[in-house]
Design an enzyme around this catalytic site. Structure first.
Site, mmCIF file in Angstrom:
data_model
loop_
_atom_site.group_PDB
_atom_site.id
_atom_site.type_symbol
_atom_site.label_atom_id
_atom_site.label_comp_id
_atom_site.label_asym_id
_atom_site.label_seq_id
_atom_site.Cartn_x
_atom_site.Cartn_y
_atom_site.Cartn_z
ATOM 1 N N ASP A 176 1.690 13.651 -63.330
ATOM 2 C CA ASP A 176 2.833 14.034 -62.502
ATOM 3 C C ASP A 176 2.432 14.929 -61.333
ATOM 4 O O ASP A 176 2.942 14.770 -60.215
ATOM 5 C CB ASP A 176 3.939 14.674 -63.337
ATOM 6 C CG ASP A 176 3.480 15.846 -64.200
ATOM 7 O OD1 ASP A 176 2.293 16.244 -64.115
ATOM 8 O OD2 ASP A 176 4.311 16.365 -64.962
ATOM 9 N N HIS A 183 -0.817 15.791 -70.480
ATOM 10 C CA HIS A 183 -1.338 16.433 -71.691
ATOM 11 C C HIS A 183 -0.749 15.938 -73.011
ATOM 12 O O HIS A 183 -1.270 16.267 -74.070
ATOM 13 C CB HIS A 183 -1.155 17.963 -71.641
ATOM 14 C CG HIS A 183 -1.580 18.617 -70.382
ATOM 15 N ND1 HIS A 183 -2.845 18.461 -69.850
ATOM 16 C CD2 HIS A 183 -0.909 19.439 -69.534
ATOM 17 C CE1 HIS A 183 -2.930 19.182 -68.733
ATOM 18 N NE2 HIS A 183 -1.780 19.770 -68.524
#
Length: 499
Positions: free
Chosen positions: A240, A82
């Site tokens: 991730d 993000h």
């Protein structure tokens, strides 16, 4: 023997693994970098720190490597999701990166709903407008730093910027792009419709590739700085959480992951692109081709525990800090903690809510508080599991990785509170191992990503729910869920007093 490198660009540090064809971690190193938090709710980093520390880590790996660097065939990446990196026409960074845990963009989230519509946004991007996502950050810069926005030529996510500095090539990949609110998740393409509706030029979006695609090799300068060969293949990598799933073998239907790092994640594998969770949990593209995953997030999971340790036991080892929590009974002797230090995401998309201790009295000792923090983190994660179960998913086995898998008492708490068998892996490398698996598969070591993951991951221990504890935690969970509703208004009143 051949090798690959897995680079995990985290929120507080970059971790690098050197992994051989058998899936053994031959070397590992980590280099930390700071957060920049100028105001309450702000969280930024200097992207140059990522490059410098990754270069240091790779150079250290190479300096301790006994073989030929030509045998290190590939490198891939896992990265914090993000985050916004804006580059100008010369691909120079325009401002500090705004990170996933930055919560300044409440207004911009509302703007997105007004411009796009909540139903259409969920239809296209599969996710609600939340402060942590990338698009609200872009709109914040557009509104508050128009001179910066006017110079922007492309945006990148953190690990994609790092990879650009290593290869000189600009790309994003689907698993990370899915967390921007600009990707049509089902169609795997940037949504020109969303771009047009919110006033963001589609040209700001970088080219898209698969996580295991080779996007180039090292530049001569970067090879020289690290000691790696210029022929080292560079693979796109993944978000991730996607890489954590790959590194834990979550590559088929029915597999569920509990990952407790700075944030906490409950992640479940999906084959369909058309499920409807009404935005209650996140719905992203996987690093495996034509696969997806659903995910609930606790913003301050491991961070809650590290915060408590730093404030009340600075300098003490983690092992010493958690010593004795096994002697504290279920429910921490009537003490409860909600891990809302930086707001919350699942199931409460709330940037204002803050953490609470409930039930403290003079009989409580530090170990009661430590166990209460751990239980609070686990209660929050269980809210995501509850949503999955309410939507018909069967969750009876969960693979646990990260900080929550480093302590046997915490693993048993997970088994009891989640009411599921918890599996601890032999290797707890998570996202870094996932990046290495993507590189190994991309390098052609194995015919499928699943085959590579099976070789690189291995169960070590299992923790089975204790019926008596399950019953107690179910009652405590009911109490826990009441705290958010009863502290929401109080926290809103406290906002004006925050720094």
């Amino acid at each position: 023997m051949k090798y690959v490198l897995g680079v995990d660009l985290g929120t507080s540090a970059v971790k690098v693994l050197l992994v051989n064809q058998q899936g053994d971690v031959v070397q590992e190193t980590s280099k930390s970098y700071p957060l920049i938090q100028e105001k309450s709710g702000y969280s930024e980093q200097n992207p140059e720190e990522w490059v410098e520390k990754t270069t240091e880590a790779l150079a250290e790996i190479v300096s301790n490597f006994n073989g030929s660097v030509e045998d290190i065939e590939g490198i891939s990446f896992s990265g914090q999701m993000h985050g916004l990196v804006l580059l100008d026409e010369n691909n120079e960074v325009l401002r500090n990166a705004i990170l996933w845990n930055d919560t300044r963009t409440t207004k911009q989230c509302q703007d997105i709903y007004e411009l796009v519509g909540q139903e259409k946004l969920l239809e296209i991007t599969k996710n609600p407008a939340l402060e942590g996502f990338t698009l609200p950050k872009i709109l914040w810069v557009k509104e508050n730093e128009p001179e910066v926005f006017a110079k922007a030529s492309v945006f990148l996510l953190p690990k994609d910027y790092l990879r650009y500095r290593i290869t000189g090539k600009l790309h994003s990949e689907y698993s990370d792009a899915a967390g921007t609110l600009l990707l049509n998740v089902a169609e795997k393409s940037w949504s020109e419709e969303v771009c047009n509706l919110v006033g963001v030029p589609a040209k700001l979006c970088p080219p898209l590739v698969e996580s295991f695609d080779c996007v180039g090799t090292l530049t001569s300068d970067y090879a020289g700085a690290t000691g790696l060969s210029e022929s080292t293949k560079v693979f796109a990598g993944g978000a991730d959480n996607a890489c954590g799933a790959v590194g834990s073998g979550i590559l088929s239907e029915g597999k569920t992951l509990a990952s407790i790092g700075t944030s906490g994640v409950i992640l479940s594998y999906e084959t369909q692109n058309d499920l409807d969770f009404e935005g209650k949990v996140h719905y992203f593209n996987h690093s495996q081709e034509n696969a997806y995953y659903t995910m609930g997030v606790t913003l301050a999971a491991g961070y809650s525990l590290s915060w408590f340790k730093d404030v009340f036991a600075s300098g003490e080892s983690f092992e010493s800090f958690v010593d004795g929590i096994d002697t504290v009974p279920v429910g921490s002797n009537g003490l409860m903690f909600t891990p809302y230090l930086v707001g919350e995401r699942t199931p409460h998309a709330d940037s204002v809510i803050r953490a609470s201790f409930i039930g403290a009295d003079a009989s409580h000792t530090r170990k009661d508080f430590v166990r209460a923090v751990i239980e609070g983190i686990t209660f929050s994660l269980n809210e995501s599991i509850e949503i999955f179960r309410e939507n018909g998913k069967k969750i009876d086995t969960i693979i646990s990785i990260g900080g929550g898998a480093k302590n046997k008492t915490w693993l048993q708490i997970q088994a009891d509170l989640f009411n599921a068998e918890i599996i601890k892996l032999k290797s707890e490398q998570g996202p870094g191992m996932g990046a290495a698996i993507l590189a190994g598969f991309g390098a052609g070591w194995y015919s499928t990503l699943q085959e590579c993951a099976d070789k690189f991951t291995e169960p070590a221990e299992k923790f089975v729910p204790i019926a008596e504890n399950v019953e107690k935690y179910q009652k405590l969970f009911g109490i826990y869920k009441q705290i958010y509703k009863q502290t929401k208004e109080l926290n809103q009143q406290l906002v004006e007093f925050r720094l």
